[in-house]
Design an enzyme around this catalytic site. Structure first.
Site, mmCIF file in Angstrom:
data_model
loop_
_atom_site.group_PDB
_atom_site.id
_atom_site.type_symbol
_atom_site.label_atom_id
_atom_site.label_comp_id
_atom_site.label_asym_id
_atom_site.label_seq_id
_atom_site.Cartn_x
_atom_site.Cartn_y
_atom_site.Cartn_z
ATOM 1 N N HIS A 260 0.977 -1.321 -0.089
ATOM 2 C CA HIS A 260 0.007 -0.134 -0.058
ATOM 3 C C HIS A 260 0.893 1.150 -0.082
ATOM 4 C CE1 HIS A 260 -3.291 2.788 1.108
ATOM 5 N NE2 HIS A 260 -4.090 1.725 0.777
ATOM 6 N N ASP A 318 -7.693 -5.092 -0.076
ATOM 7 C CA ASP A 318 -8.255 -6.004 -1.126
ATOM 8 C C ASP A 318 -7.717 -7.569 -0.960
ATOM 9 O OD1 ASP A 318 -9.682 -4.215 -2.937
ATOM 10 O OD2 ASP A 318 -7.656 -3.450 -3.560
#
Ligand code: ACO
Length: 388
Positions: A260, A318
């Site tokens: 991320h 996700d």
């Protein structure tokens, strides 16, 4: 000369927001000051919609009013249902969602200058209708009629009801509701930034949300959940997880759902989603998605750590979205659409915030093309368009 900033705008502050705050080094996400760790187990998605759009958590009366409005705005104009019936059944669900959301603008009233009203009620309409589009396409592409939404159900329950035509199990409805809460907002992520850039030109809510949907689609952003599910199917068995990671990295591929830009620790949403995935896997007669995902996360951490001992690549939102949505019976290619059903709350909140105190967002770029030169008439150009 413009100041050159990092490619990808990493670490660049381009605006402010009161909607949410991502604290990447400690792994904290707050919506208007409320920690996602407190909201996920206790607040409903409708409460979060109110928090993001109106600026405060609703009292009972405000919540009932919002629920009534959401319920009354869920149905789609009939021509948009017909349009969906007339596209190839192979169409990608995100293409359909983006196109039909854009099409909603065709049915919204305009003023004398041809402008749509971009107010909180249009925002609520977009929140209400997004899951209806996703569920309608889900059925239409299976050769079934779309199911009319029910006004008396929550966003999550109604979505599951519209897909199957049956009332969902409470555990499933709660899981999807929590998923929507966790996905509702995330500061200036790529799709939200795209929405704000579009709104900053004074484009309306339909146009700005369409831009957000287009930006969500790629697998470095919301498309990662679909890609992550593909990885789970390719792994197939928990025992294969480490081999899968080694082979993927040897091919210079990324492990989808890992890493991320903002979080240097594990994404706080991943913990809640992991717990939900575990609970759902027990509920669904022990589907293996959770087990495979868990082993894949461990293997990814181990192998990535071996490659770079100081790496900070952890599971993002996700990663555990994939087993959660798979166990809810959602097909993998719809996962990004489900992301949108939650994030629509944040997108519309950000667009209204942008419009309330607007300044056109228009950055600069350094030019690294050829220096200025004379125009070359066509008869004098060589194969590269340069002067003979
Ligand atoms: N798998 C393997 N290696 C990775 C991964 C990954 N998932 N993520 C980052 N890396 C590596 C890169 O290869 C790079 O290595 P290098 O320095 O040797 O070239 C290094 O980590 C830094 O990667 P960047 O792409 O520069 O980091 P950035 O901050 O831009 O990446 C991103 C963030 C795009 C999310 C990245 O981690 C990624 O591609 N993840 C997989 C896709 C994904 O899950 N996207 C969803 C993000 S969450 C969301 O949008 C809702």
């Amino acid at each position: 000369m413009p100041t050159v900033v990092d490619r990808g705008l990493e670490g660049v502050v381009v605006g402010s927001t009161k909607l949410s705050n991502v604290e990447g080094t400690v792994g904290r996400l707050t919506y208007r000051g409320f920690d996602i760790d407190d909201l996920a187990p206790s607040a409903t998605f409708e409460e979060i919609v109110h928090l993001l759009l109106y600026g405060h958590l609703p009292n009972r009366t405000e919540l009932e009013t919002l629920k009534r409005e959401l319920g009354s705005r869920r149905s789609l104009p009939e021509p948009l249902i017909s349009a969906m019936q007339n596209v190839p059944k192979t169409a990608w669900p995100m293409d359909v969602l983006r196109t039909i959301v854009s099409g909603l603008g065709l049915f919204s009233p305009v003023n004398a200058r041809g402008e749509h009203l971009s107010d909180v009620h249009t925002a609520i309409e977009l929140v209400a209708k997004t899951p209806t589009i996703v569920a309608a396409w889900d059925r239409i592409r299976r050769g079934l009629d779309a199911v009319e939404p029910r006004a008396d159900l929550s966003q999550a329950s109604n979505f599951l009801y519209m897909r199957s035509g049956k009332m969902p199990h409470a555990i499933e409805a709660d899981a999807l509701d929590t998923y929507f809460v966790l996905l509702a907002d995330h500061s200036y992520n790529a799709s939200t930034f795209a929405a704000r850039v579009t709104a900053s030109t004074r484009a309306d809510l339909y146009a700005s949300v369409t831009a957000a949907l287009a930006t969500l689609q790629g697998d470095l952003h919301g498309g990662a959940a679909t890609a992550s599910f593909r990885a789970l199917t390719e792994v197939g068995d928990p025992e294969n997880a480490e081999g899968y990671v080694r082979e993927a990295l040897a091919r210079n591929e990324r492990i989808m759902g890992m890493g991320h830009r903002e979080y240097k620790v594990r994404d706080p949403r991943a913990r809640h989603l992991e717990a939900m995935a575990k609970k759902l896997s027990e509920q669904e007669g022990n589907s293996r998605w959770y087990e495979i995902a868990s082993r894949l996360e461990d293997a990814s951490r181990k192998v990535l750590q071996e490659k770079k001992p100081d790496n900070t690549i952890y599971a993002n939102v996700d990663f555990y979205t994939a087993p959660v949505l798979a166990d809810l019976g959602i097909p993998g290619d719809e996962f990004t659409c489900l992301f949108a059903c939650g994030r629509i709350a944040g997108w519309t909140g950000h667009i209204l915030e942008q419009l309330a105190d607007n300044r056109l967002i228009r950055p600069q770029a350094t030019y690294d093309g050829p220096p200025p030169g004379p125009f070359v008439p066509i008869e004098k150009r060589d194969v590269n368009g340069a002067r003979n």
